[in-house]
Write an enzyme that holds these catalytic residues in place. Structure first.
Site: not given
Ligand code: PMP
Length: 304
Positions: A155
Site C-alpha cells: 500500500k
Molecule cells: N485494493 C486497493 C487498491 C485498496 O486500496 C484497498 C483498500 N485498502 C483494497 C483493495 C481493499 O483492501 P482491504 O479490504 O484490506 O481494505
C-alpha cells in the site's frame, strides 16, 4: 476534526501540531506507505471494535519492508498504540484509522536508503465511504500498475496516483467508481477496493497474480462465502465482458465495506438490483464487525 489526537513519532499529540517538512521525501516523491483500518461502534454494547487490527499492521510492516522503511514497533505494539489512540480520542462512532510510514529525510533525491523513517497515525469518524448503497461503475482507460513497477501488494502512497487518475476519469463521466484492467486486459480491482463477481452460483474474484492488493476484506468475504454460506469460491482471472454477463458484482474493502455494483459500462448487472449473495455477505459482514458473531470475535478488539 483537527482537534483529534494523532500519534506521531512516539507521542500522542494534537493533529494540528504534527509538523512534517515540505522537504520530506514522502511529500516530494511519495516515499511512504499506509493502511486504512476501521473501528466499528456498536450502540447496544456501548463499545468500539477495532477490526482486523493485527492483519492490517502485518500488511503495514510488509509494505514498510518493501520500501526499506524501518519502524521501531512490532505488530502488537502498533495494535496497542492504535487502541490507546482511539481511547484518548474517546470516539463513540465508527472511525477510520490511517497509519502512514514515511521517509522523513529532507535531502534532494528519491532514495529509499536514508534512515529518517517516521510514522504518523491519525483517525476520524467515517460512516459510508460513498454515501451510496449501490454503485454504477465503468472500466477506466488507465491500466493498473504491476508488481514490477509499483507493486500493488504494497500500500504505497505513490500507487494511489494510478487510483486517483482512474477515479477522476470515471467520476467526471458520472459514474460512481472505476474498475481497472491489468496490462493483459483482465479485470483487476477498483481504485481502493477488490471486486467480486457471481456467475452460475459461484463467487469469483481475481487472484493476487492479477496485480490486486491482497485485501483483508476480500479474504474475509471468501471465508464467509465458503464456510458460512457454503458457496464455492474461485480465484481466477476475469475477462472484461464477464462483467456484463455477471449475475452479481460487488466491491469489498475497509472503507468501501461490501457494496453492490448494479451497472458496469452502462450494462445492467443481473436484474439491476443488489444480488442475493452480495446481500447475505453484506449482512454477515455488518454483524461480525460489531462483535455479534462468536466465530469472528477474535477479529474485533474492544477499545473500551
Ligand atoms: N485494493 C486497493 C487498491 C485498496 O486500496 C484497498 C483498500 N485498502 C483494497 C483493495 C481493499 O483492501 P482491504 O479490504 O484490506 O481494505
Amino acid at each position: 476534526m483537527n482537534e483529534c489526537l494523532a500519534f506521531y513519532q512516539g507521542d500522542f499529540v494534537k493533529e494540528n501540531n504534527v509538523n512534517i517538512s515540505v522537504r520530506s521525501k514522502a511529500f516530494n516523491y511519495g516515499l511512504a506507505c499506509f493502511e486504512g483500518i476501521r473501528a466499528y461502534w456498536h450502540e447496544d454494547s456501548n463499545q468500539l471494535y477495532a477490526f482486523k487490527l493485527k492483519e492490517h499492521y502485518t500488511r503495514f510492516l510488509q509494505s514498510c519492508k518493501v520500501l526499506n522503511i524501518k519502524l521501531p514497533y512490532s505488530v502488537e505494539e502498533l495494535c496497542d498504540i492504535t487502541i490507546e489512540l482511539l481511547k484518548k480520542n474517546n470516539f463513540k462512532s465508527t472511525t477510520y484509522i490511517r497509519p502512514i510510514a514515511f521517509k522523513g529525510s529532507e535531502h534532494i533525491g528519491p532514495t529509499l536508503k536514508d534512515n529518517d523513517d517516521r510514522i504518523v497515525i491519525y483517525c476520524q469518524p467515517l460512516g459510508s465511504y460513498t454515501g451510496k448503497d449501490r454503485l454504477r461503475v465503468a472500466v477506466t482507460s488507465w491500466t493498473r500498475l504491476n508488481d514490477n513497477m509499483l507493486p500493488p501488494r504494497v500500500k504505497a502512497t505513490a500507487s494511489y496516483l494510478n487510483s486517483a487518475l482512474a477515479s477522476l476519469e470515471v467520476t467526471s463521466r458520472g459514474y460512481d467508481e472505476a474498475i481497472f484492467l491489468t496490462a493483459t486486459g483482465h479485470v483487476c480491482e477498483g481504485p481502493g477496493e477488490n471486486i467480486f463477481m457471481v456467475r452460475k452460483g459461484k463467487l469469483i474474484t481475481p487472484p493476487p497474480s492479477d496485480n490486486i492488493l491482497e485485501g483483508i476484506t476480500r479474504e474475509l468475504v471468501m471465508q464467509i462465502a465458503r464456510e458460512d454460506l457454503g458457496i464455492e469460491v474461485v480465484e481466477r482471472s476475469i475477462s472484461r465482458t464477464e462483467l456484463y454477463a455477471a449475475d452479481e458484482l460487488f466491491f469489498s474493502g475497509t472503507a468501501m465495506e461490501v457494496t453492490p455494483i448494479i451497472e458496469a459500462d452502462d450494462r445492467i448487472v443481473g436484474n439491476g438490483e443488489p444480488g442475493e449473495i452480495c446481500k447475505r455477505i453484506k449482512e454477515a459482514f455488518s454483524n461480525l464487525t460489531v462483535g455479534k458473531i462468536e466465530k469472528y470475535k477474535d477479529s474485533c478488539t474492544s477499545v473500551y
